[in-house]
Design a protein around this motif. Sequence first.
Motif: not given
Lengths: 266, 275
Positions: B113-114, B145-147, B149-150, B212-213, B215
């Motif tokens: 997820q990350h 960070t590149c999120d 989920s947005e 989702t993310k 970093t």
Amino acid sequence: MLFKQWNNFTEPRHHLDAPIDERDELDSLKIEPFPQVSLAKSIDFSDFKRLIIVGKTLEPLFPRNLVARREVSGFKITWHTEINESQKFREDFQSEEIAGSMRAEHTLELPIESFGQDSLILCIHENFLRVSPIVWNILGFEIAKYCSGLELLVLGTADTIQEIKSLGLPAYDANLPTLIPPEFITSFTASILTQLIVLKVPFQALIAPSEGPSGFEKLRLTTMDQLIDLCWPLSQTHARDDYAKACHRHWKLNGTAMGAQAGLYV
Amino acid sequence: MTTLLLPLVSTGNVPQLSTDLLLHSLSPRFKFVQELTSLHLYPFVGPLDHVPGQKAALYDSVTDKRYTTALELFYDQQRDLYVVQQRSPVLQHYENNFCKEVVAPLVKQLRVQHVIVLDSTEGVEEALARRNLPDPTSYRYSVGTCDLSEFENVAQEFQDRLHIDEKSNTSLNTTLFRFSETSFQNGITTEQFVFKLCYHLTHAASLHAVLTKITYVNVLVQEGDNSEDAAAACQNLHRLAPEIPSVSELHAPASWSGVYGVRDAPTAFDEGLYI
């Protein structure tokens, strides 16, 4: 007297990028095609027991005048590069600057030869100036795929070791030392071994200490003598003295003898 | 949350050295999982690495492993953290293949997820450097960070967020990653490996429901013996990315003894030669 400098451009030892490909598209998001590998003609590998993969530096251990080698097939590898003409000649020639790049196709043919009762030999002529390591990685993958039923023995060299190392499970010769940190192997030897390790194909390997860039290494006399003892049973020749003499002769002719040509190592 | 730490081969090999320290200092909790496809990397085969005077604890879980390859995967079950160790650079022109054919399928297979990308640099483009830092010399780390989920439509958002500055010779992007206040940079360039990685991770349709993310941790270093930079980075990783465990006592593996040669650096200069 005027001495003309023969080459202004010296390749630094840490320089990794193959100088054959001069593209500047650092921000490209394109997927690059892999080199294509095919067998020149079909071959039933089950007719043979062993495949020996040997670099050009160690090829003299299988001298043609004693070891009768007969071509049975070969690997044909094709790949493309793009050459920027203005950089191709660097400072060696005051050539005209030619804008733009040129797409070039390269083909490499590596014969697979049979010798003795049941052995195959594949000799790899490495040249870091012309052939990118991706070629050896893909070849290693194909060897692991085609030849996994054979006893695989890789004979290579490395400039990061001080004595002959025996690798494999079981090791080729249990009396020889194996790799210990910080020793490591690069070049085509590592390309082939990596694919065999990743694909869990059994192998054995002998790695000899050498000096010089990949494909142009030189061997010490003591190393060569030790290799002759180790490889004589593999060569399937009868008289050991004749074998040793032929190996020494080919080693010098091959240009891989330390002190034979350079004038630096005496 | 399943996390993957990916050290890029970059200036001074600081990400590799930091990963070495992380794995070997915490070897009781990290275990070797598998070799990964090394087709896109410069060839490398070595012996099993270990802390001097100890056995190769990282490889306890496998009985028939005798050699390391260029790309290997390790796992910390306690933190659900996967760590990739990459021991040689990606081959020229095959960076995109590596991202699309190795990293993206791995993220999918492990249901990561990350993704934490560890990078190092000698400096950033002038246009990307932060100038209003209170004390620029004390800020050696950037965290962006590149999120994902947005993002509603990942590929479209990626395109929208590119906003490449066409006036500059190098294409700059300041919107993909949101950098922390103390970072020494406020964006990345499209020539950087991390840009290609983000592009391929966000464009792999199979990852949209999983990842989702992303970093991005960047360390400011200089060329040379970077073992101390690596030690500092390793000890700061937990602060920069809390998913990474903290390391109290650092243990360097045996392979480090050959990284910078066996002789001390020459200090005397005589008739044009260092002696």
